[in-house]
Each structure stands twice: as structure tokens, then as C-alpha cells.
Design a protein around this motif. Structure first.
Motif, PDB file in Angstrom:
ATOM      1  N   PHE A 150     -11.773  11.572  17.410  1.00 47.49           N
ATOM      2  CA  PHE A 150     -12.274  12.796  16.792  1.00 47.49           C
ATOM      3  C   PHE A 150     -13.064  13.616  17.813  1.00 47.49           C
ATOM      4  O   PHE A 150     -12.909  14.839  17.915  1.00 47.49           O
ATOM      5  CB  PHE A 150     -13.146  12.458  15.589  1.00 47.49           C
ATOM      6  N   LEU A 151     -13.914  12.954  18.586  1.00 42.31           N
ATOM      7  CA  LEU A 151     -14.662  13.655  19.630  1.00 42.31           C
ATOM      8  C   LEU A 151     -13.724  14.162  20.720  1.00 42.31           C
ATOM      9  O   LEU A 151     -13.924  15.248  21.275  1.00 42.31           O
ATOM     10  CB  LEU A 151     -15.708  12.714  20.238  1.00 42.31           C
ATOM     11  N   ASP A 152     -12.696  13.391  21.003  1.00 41.81           N
ATOM     12  CA  ASP A 152     -11.768  13.736  22.079  1.00 41.81           C
ATOM     13  C   ASP A 152     -10.970  15.000  21.757  1.00 41.81           C
ATOM     14  O   ASP A 152     -10.852  15.906  22.592  1.00 41.81           O
ATOM     15  CB  ASP A 152     -10.821  12.560  22.324  1.00 41.81           C
ATOM     16  N   ILE A 153     -10.410  15.076  20.551  1.00 38.49           N
ATOM     17  CA  ILE A 153      -9.648  16.271  20.207  1.00 38.49           C
ATOM     18  C   ILE A 153     -10.579  17.479  20.086  1.00 38.49           C
ATOM     19  O   ILE A 153     -10.200  18.612  20.406  1.00 38.49           O
ATOM     20  CB  ILE A 153      -8.818  16.079  18.921  1.00 38.49           C
ATOM     21  N   SER A 154     -11.815  17.230  19.673  1.00 45.21           N
ATOM     22  CA  SER A 154     -12.787  18.319  19.589  1.00 45.21           C
ATOM     23  C   SER A 154     -13.053  18.894  20.980  1.00 45.21           C
ATOM     24  O   SER A 154     -13.036  20.123  21.171  1.00 45.21           O
ATOM     25  CB  SER A 154     -14.097  17.814  18.979  1.00 45.21           C
ATOM     26  N   TYR A 155     -13.291  18.028  21.946  1.00 42.99           N
ATOM     27  CA  TYR A 155     -13.560  18.508  23.300  1.00 42.99           C
ATOM     28  C   TYR A 155     -12.313  19.124  23.924  1.00 42.99           C
ATOM     29  O   TYR A 155     -12.406  20.095  24.690  1.00 42.99           O
ATOM     30  CB  TYR A 155     -14.085  17.377  24.179  1.00 42.99           C
ATOM     31  N   SER A 156     -11.159  18.594  23.602  1.00 40.00           N
ATOM     32  CA  SER A 156      -9.912  19.161  24.113  1.00 40.00           C
ATOM     33  C   SER A 156      -9.774  20.616  23.664  1.00 40.00           C
ATOM     34  O   SER A 156      -9.456  21.501  24.459  1.00 40.00           O
ATOM     35  CB  SER A 156      -8.713  18.344  23.619  1.00 40.00           C
ATOM     36  N   TYR A 157     -10.027  20.856  22.383  1.00 39.74           N
ATOM     37  CA  TYR A 157      -9.948  22.227  21.864  1.00 39.74           C
ATOM     38  C   TYR A 157     -11.021  23.112  22.504  1.00 39.74           C
ATOM     39  O   TYR A 157     -10.747  24.240  22.922  1.00 39.74           O
ATOM     40  CB  TYR A 157     -10.118  22.212  20.346  1.00 39.74           C
ATOM     41  N   PHE A 158     -12.225  22.589  22.611  1.00 43.79           N
ATOM     42  CA  PHE A 158     -13.331  23.371  23.178  1.00 43.79           C
ATOM     43  C   PHE A 158     -13.077  23.722  24.642  1.00 43.79           C
ATOM     44  O   PHE A 158     -13.288  24.860  25.066  1.00 43.79           O
ATOM     45  CB  PHE A 158     -14.633  22.582  23.045  1.00 43.79           C
TER      46      PHE A 158
END
Length: 527
Positions: free
Chosen positions: A209-217
Motif C-alpha cells: 500500500f505504501l509502495d503504490i502510494s509512493y509510486s503514484y506520488f
């Protein structure tokens, strides 16, 4: 504006149950070879569904596929890329819409493939396949919108059931729920069985969840999005849940400490339940590490501290602090919880890295007949001195440590670990004429996972290694032109799970990576 609205309508219609009734079930469709076949030796089938049956249309992705036709020389390699890269968009975006209580909150339900449920880990990685094409875009038919929908839905799942890993469709979708098979599992804490497909605590699911969030950011710099809806609250749940799973087995006085999560069920497979009446193997005190009841393969851990998952959790915590910093900078009235949360996450990252360095790196004999030792990463440890020396095909893995950004590819301990992974010292390294790759207990001995071969290429800088691995991947699809879950290392006609969207997308991601790093490898024959 009308064009955008129309495309969004069509995309939603394609994903609706009523529309899909007129299209073949991809679980069956993907088992058959469809023309036109590729012009190469392996005559790979064309496996994309017809455009009206695709679950999400992205002109950006379609253009990337067309552009690679002039980059990839080998016809079979290009067909494999053509089939696999868009597979998640073509087949797995089962529903898109908005939250019932907030018409501005985008949601996207992404299935893993042949199972009609959404895994936190799988859906995050499925979306990351398209990260290199992601740009800031507020339109509802964009890749950016799809990323936002996945992040928002994952946040909801975590807030409702933070110890669980796979979920049913949201109520707003009106989609039929996947059957869970009448599990006999006794799981604590309780959860909503109508919303959860499976509740195995896997630390990497929270990290994803944190990973996809940072990927988008990192691709969009969209700070405003993370200040809206439930993202900050979900991150707090991720941190709290991680800390809750640091409880040791024994208190200082020797009594057994209660564990916040337990899992026990009747099964004929040891990997489908936890030892010691559902609490797992004992965990030492003061390691600085987080327990993971299950591996990324959904198999139970043998020892409680899964090093690859702790690596990923540490790196993703660190990355997510950058999002919080941006939210603080961009908001005129930031959430007061962000300040302590950001500080806690940074401290958590440092303690995890220290724990991995102290307990996750272990001595092994460098040669079987002498007393020389070398230091390598263990797959699992317990803090008491026991270690599991192996690697598993599923991500995160020890092999993928540079891919998740935890360390550099040339790290000396990683290189020694990598050499051990591709040797007979790894009990799950499968060797044979069809495919030489890491496997795991999920499917069993003899079954090599193409996913691990893809990661081998993504983490290598050796042309010869990458070329030989590519050659095996092209020749081991049994003519279907899709990346299977596993392939018998001695017989490419013996495989499992033809529809595995994550592995397909990862192959496409790897090809785009080679186009930047090693374009000459795409400009040669693999016949």
C-alpha cells in the motif's frame, strides 16, 4: 470534455457484469491459442481479448506497445511483450467507480487474474507495471485515475481489516463475491467476512500500500490527493499494525505474551496454517523486526521474521515520509496527526534497518569442506539464532532486494546471497532444460517460477545472464504467449495458472527496463 466522459463511460461499461456476459471468460480464453501466431519458431498465440472485451482502454499503453515493435527484433519476444504488458488492463480491472459517501473518491477493484478477489500486494504490483508511463492527469479515463482508485480502495480495506491480505469487491460495485471455499480457519482478531476474501497477515501487503502510494506520488507529485480522503489514516493503521506484530513470544518474566494476530485451520498442507495453535514459531525479544505470519506466496512462515518483507516495509516507510512532507508543505491546514506520524515512521525505518543488519545477515560456510565463512542474508530468522537459508519466487524476495530499493545491486552481502540463490544451496532453485529459476513450496519442487526469472533480469547487469534467461522465458510458455505462475523445469508443457496478471505485467515492465538499460539485448534473435 465529452470525449473524456464518453471514454470513461465505455471503460465502466466494459467492466460491468452485464457487459462481460457477452465476452468470453478469460480464464477459459487464455487456455487456448488464438491467431494470428507470431512469425518466430515458437509461433506464440495472440492472447489479447478483442477491444470491446478489454476492461480498461489506455491509448498510452497501446502506443507504448506499438512503439516497441521497432525496438524488439525477435518476433516471439515481441509477441510475448504484446500479450503480457497490457494484461492487467485488458482483463483485471473488474470495476471502477466512486465511493458511495463521497463522489470525489475514485475506487478501482483489480483482481489478480483467475481469482475474483483483490490482493493488496498483487494489485499494487499490477499497477506498478505501468509506472514508467504514468503522468499527472485528472481525467477519469487516465492511468493516474486508475492508480488513485486502487490506492483509495486499498486504504479502505486496511482501515477495515489491517491484518488481512485479500478482499471482496466493494459494495458500490454490485459485483458477485468470490467463494472463499468454506474455510475452517480460526482467526483473531475478527473481521468482516463479507468484505474479506482471505485474512493471512503478510507484512508485505501493508508495505505494498505504501509502495503504490509512493509510486503514484513520485510520478505525479500530486500532494493534494494524499491530503484528501482516508490515506493518512490508513498509513497510521499500517504503522500501528506493524508495531503490534513486534511482540515477542516470551515476556521478561518468562510468561507467554498474547499475540494480536493468530491463524489456525484444518488442512493437509503445512503451509496453510501456523504452528503452536496459530501463533507461529517463537520470536525473540528486542530484535527490532516485525513478524509476518505468511509469506508473499500466501504460505505460512517457518520462522517469524521474514527478512525480505522487513526490508520492503522499512524502505516503503522511508519513502512514504516524503509524501507526508509534501502534504505538510502544500496544505494550509494540515492534519495535526501528520507531524508525530512522520517522526514515528522515520524512527521505525531506522530501527528496522538496524534489526535486519543485526539478525538478518548470518554466517554460512563458503565451501563445504573448509571452515571459511561468508555473510549472507537469511530468508527468515527468529532472533534466537535460527535461520532459514533459501529464497522464494514471490516478491518481495531476497533476490528482489535491489528492485524494492532496499540496497544497491552491487552490495557485497547481496551479491553473495544472490550467488547462493542460484545454486544447489538454495533448496528452491529449480534446474532443468526448460527453465532454471527459483520456485517455492507454494507449488512445490520441480516447478520454476518465470516471475523469479524476470526479477533475475531486473536485478542483473550481466549481458550473458540476461540473454540466457530471456531465451528461457520466450521458449517456456507452451505456445500460449503468456507468463505462467510456474513451469516444470524439465517440461515446459507442464505449467500452472495461465492467467496471472502480475507476472505478465512484470514481464512487460522488464522489457521496458531493458529498452533503457540494455537495448542491444532486444535487438537480437531468441530463436
Amino acid at each position: 470534455m465529452k470525449r473524456v466522459t464518453l471514454r470513461f463511460f465505455l471503460s465502466s461499461l466494459l467492466a460491468s457484469p452485464s457487459f462481460s456476459q457477452s465476452c468470453p471468460d478469460y480464464a477459459d480464453y487464455s487456455k487456448e491459442r488464438h491467431k494470428p501466431y507470431s512469425a518466430g519458431r515458437f509461433a506464440l498465440a495472440y492472447q489479447r481479448p478483442d477491444p470491446p472485451c478489454r476492461t480498461f482502454i489506455s491509448s498510452t499503453v497501446d502506443e507504448a506497445i506499438r512503439s516497441m515493435s521497432s525496438v524488439i527484433t525477435d518476433p516471439d519476444l515481441y509477441r510475448l511483450f504484446e500479450n503480457t504488458f497490457p494484461n492487467t488492463l485488458d482483463t483485471a480491472i473488474k470495476w471502477r467507480g466512486h465511493a458511495r459517501n463521497n463522489p470525489k473518491e475514485e475506487l478501482a477493484f483489480v483482481v489478480t487474474g483467475d481469482i475474483n478477489a483483490m490482493w493488496l500486494r498483487d494489485s499494487a504490483n499490477q499497477m506498478k507495471s505501468y509506472l514508467s508511463l504514468l503522468v499527472a492527469d485528472s481525467s477519469p479515463d487516465s492511468l493516474a485515475s486508475l492508480f488513485r482508485g486502487v490506492i483509495n480502495l486499498q486504504a479502505r480495506y486496511i482501515l477495515n481489516s489491517p491484518y488481512c491480505n485479500a478482499f471482496q469487491p466493494p459494495e458500490e460495485s454490485n459485483l458477485e463475491h468470490a467463494p472463499t471455499g468454506g474455510s475452517t480457519a480460526q482467526i483473531s482478531p475478527p473481521y468482516d467476512t463479507a468484505a474479506v476474501f482471505e485474512c493471512k497477515f503478510e507484512l508485505d501487503s501493508l508495505a505494498s500500500f505504501l509502495d503504490i502510494s509512493y509510486s503514484y506520488f513520485s510520478a505525479t507529485n500530486d500532494s493534494a490527493f494524499f491530503g484528501e480522503h482516508q490515506w493518512v489514516s490508513a498509513v497510521q493503521y499500517v504503522v500501528n499494525t506493524g508495531r503490534s506484530m513486534m511482540v515477542p513470544t516470551y515476556r521478561d518474566d518468562g510468561s507467554v505474551a498474547p499475540l494480536p494476530y493468530t491463524f489456525q485451520q484444518e488442512t493437509r498442507r503445512a503451509t496453510e496454517t501456523l504452528a503452536n495453535d496459530g501463533i507461529g514459531s517463537p520470536a525473540a525479544n528486542g530484535t527490532g523486526l516485525i513478524r509476518s505470519a505468511f509469506r508473499p506466496s500466501d504460505d505460512s512462515t517457518m520462522l517469524p521474521f521474514l527478512i525480505p518483507s522487513n526490508m520492503m516495509f522499512a524502505k516503503c516507510l522511508e519513502d512514504a515520509t516524503a509524501i507526508l512532507d509534501s502534504v505538510l508543505d502544500s496544505s494550509s491546514s494540515p492534519n495535526s496527526n501528520i507531524f508525530p506520524l512522520r517522526h514515528d515512521m522515520w524512527a521505525f525505518t531506522q530501527s528496522l534497518r538496524a534489526g535486519i543488519a543485526e539478525h538478518g545477515i548470518v554466517p554460512v560456510l563458503s565451501k563445504s569442506r573448509d571452515r571459511d565463512v561468508e555473510m549472507v542474508y537469511a530468508y527468515e530468522v527468529d532472533g534466537f539464532g535460527s535461520a532459514i537459508l533459501m529464497d522464494d519466487a514471490n516478491l518481495p524476495s531476497l533476490l528482489a532486494a535491489p528492485l524494492i530499493g532496499y540496497l544497491s545491486r552491487d552490495d557485497s552481502v547481496y551479491q553473495r546471497t544472490r550467488a547462493r540463490i542460484f545454486s544447489s544451496k538454495n533448496p528452491y532453485y529449480m534446474r532443468g532444460p526448460a527453465l532454471n529459476a527459483v520456485g517455492g513450496p507454494h507449488v512445490g519442487p520441480g516447478m520454476a517460477w518465470p516471475m523469479a526469472s524476470i526479477v533475475r533480469i531486473l536485478t542483473s547487469d550481466d549481458d550473458a545472464e540476461m540473454e540466457s534467461t530471456l531465451r528461457e522465458l520466450v521458449s517456456s510458455t507452451a505456445g500460449l504467449g503468456l507468463v505462467h505462475e510456474s513451469v516444470n523445469s524439465s517440461d515446459a508443457q507442464n505449467w500452472t495458472r495461465q492467467w496471472f496478471s502480475w507476472a505478465n505485467g512484470l514481464f512487460g515492465q522488464m522489457i521496458l527496463d531493458l529498452a533503457l538499460r540494455k537495448p542491444h539485448l532486444l535487438d537480437q534473435s531468441y530463436q
